[in-house]
Design an enzyme around this catalytic site. Structure first.
Site, mmCIF file in Angstrom:
data_model
loop_
_atom_site.group_PDB
_atom_site.id
_atom_site.type_symbol
_atom_site.label_atom_id
_atom_site.label_comp_id
_atom_site.label_asym_id
_atom_site.label_seq_id
_atom_site.Cartn_x
_atom_site.Cartn_y
_atom_site.Cartn_z
ATOM 1 N N CYS A 2 19.343 40.191 67.962
ATOM 2 C CA CYS A 2 17.891 40.111 68.147
ATOM 3 C C CYS A 2 17.469 40.836 69.425
ATOM 4 O O CYS A 2 17.511 42.051 69.478
ATOM 5 C CB CYS A 2 17.443 38.649 68.126
ATOM 6 S SG CYS A 2 15.666 38.457 67.879
ATOM 7 N N HIS B 51 20.262 36.018 63.485
ATOM 8 C CA HIS B 51 21.035 35.304 64.503
ATOM 9 C C HIS B 51 22.287 34.642 63.931
ATOM 10 O O HIS B 51 22.233 33.469 63.523
ATOM 11 C CB HIS B 51 20.165 34.210 65.131
ATOM 12 C CG HIS B 51 19.130 34.727 66.075
ATOM 13 N ND1 HIS B 51 19.260 34.642 67.441
ATOM 14 C CD2 HIS B 51 17.950 35.330 65.840
ATOM 15 C CE1 HIS B 51 18.186 35.180 68.011
ATOM 16 N NE2 HIS B 51 17.377 35.604 67.062
ATOM 17 N N GLU C 195 24.727 33.316 65.419
ATOM 18 C CA GLU C 195 25.144 32.142 66.202
ATOM 19 C C GLU C 195 24.439 30.864 65.762
ATOM 20 O O GLU C 195 24.830 29.768 66.174
ATOM 21 C CB GLU C 195 24.937 32.397 67.707
ATOM 22 C CG GLU C 195 23.527 32.203 68.244
ATOM 23 C CD GLU C 195 22.589 33.363 67.936
ATOM 24 O OE1 GLU C 195 22.913 34.192 67.070
ATOM 25 O OE2 GLU C 195 21.513 33.434 68.573
#
Lengths: 84, 230
Positions: free
Chosen positions: B85, B194, B196
């Site tokens: 991002c 994302h 994560e």
């Protein structure tokens, strides 16, 4: 305060959402003669002494490499501001 | 194996990235933007957020930070780098990946569980995916519209450097449905979604099997661990 001015605009073929929103508001307010607006940036570099031609050349490099991104923006002008 | 995570002023997802690295089986190493000491890391993640308040342009000031400059030096030597991002925006501003990211087509911040297709599983961060695999990764951005000139797009397509494409919907108007890119050596990957946020059952996106069970993001981190150690 001696200054160099850097003027940056979004590229012509890119949508400028800020400009579009402002143009719509201007039209709504009755300014039908205004067809469109585009919004860019004016960046002032302040100097302790009157900037030299060398300072101007360096500012042009900074404008190209850091202050703007050539993928999405154009540097329109970089100039020493007239003190008068 | 040590994977660094750079924190800039305004970074938000550094702790999540560290947690993902730990869950994948490596040691996360917090790095500070103002220091050029990369602490002997084997790979690095540039996390999401709004570094320096997105001033000037998203990622532009972070691209000049001492930690980033050191990462740029090591990029050529093959240091694996993942930009997520805002981290992707930093990689683009640092010229480690081509093109630019602009405000989403419809001007709205978009937050959704996004289907992606893995277009290139031959990078340091995608080795554990299969080619054309479809995965779900959370996406949240306001300026994720990928743009590049025709020549760059052709280069990316011809060299198979588009790592991920959006499926079902193109959330931000990205050209060629580009969600993420890699460089030619495959050590640098940047993407808007994302990974994560999809690493732990109970906290990821919904899947057909169970709600919040999606952990497709974990393999990004496992990929780099497997390949560096192996």
């Amino acid at each position: 305060m001696p200054k160099i001015i850097v003027e940056i605009m979004p590229k012509q073929d890119l949508l400028d959402p800020q400009g579009k929103a402002v143009a719509n508001a201007l039209k709504r307010a009755g300014n039908s003669e205004i067809d469109a607006t585009r919004i860019g940036k004016r960046i002032e570099l302040h100097y302790k002494e009157q900037p030299t031609e060398e300072d101007l050349e360096k500012a042009k490099e900074l404008a190209k490499d850091f202050l703007s991104n050539s993928v999405i923006e154009d540097v329109v002008d970089v100039y020493i501001e007239d003190q008068n | 194996m040590k994977i660094g995570v750079i924190t800039y002023p305004g970074t938000l997802d550094d702790r999540d990235a560290q947690r993902a690295i730990k869950l994948a089986g490596a040691t996360p190493v917090p790095l500070w933007h103002a220091s050029d000491d990369l602490k002997g890391i084997d790979a690095v993640v540039l996390p999401g957020g709004f570094s320096y308040g997105d001033y000037l342009r998203c990622g532009a000031i972070a691209a000049q930070a001492p930690a980033t400059k050191e990462v740029i030096k090591k990029a050529e030597k093959g240091l694996p780098i993942l930009g997520i991002c805002n981290g992707f925006q930093v990689l683009v501003e640092a010229h480690l990946l081509p093109g630019g990211l602009i405000r989403n087509e419809k001007q709205h911040f978009v937050c959704r569980d996004q289907r992606l297709r893995v277009e290139n599983s031959d990078t340091r961060w995608t080795g554990m995916f299969s080619e054309n695999e479809e995965i779900t990764i959370p996406l949240k951005n306001g300026e994720g519209g990928y743009i590049a000139d025709d020549e760059t797009l052709k280069y990316l397509e011809d060299e198979n450097l588009i790592a991920f494409r959006y499926l079902d919907v193109n959330p931000n108007g990205s050209m060629n449905e580009i969600a993420g890119l890699s460089n030619k050596q495959g050590n640098i990957v940047g993407l808007m979604p994302h990974p994560e946020h999809a690493v732990e059952p109970g906290f990821g996106p919904d899947t057909p099997i169970a709600t919040r069970s999606g952990i497709d993001g974990l393999r990004f981190f496992q990929s780099v661990i497997g390949q560096v150690v192996g």
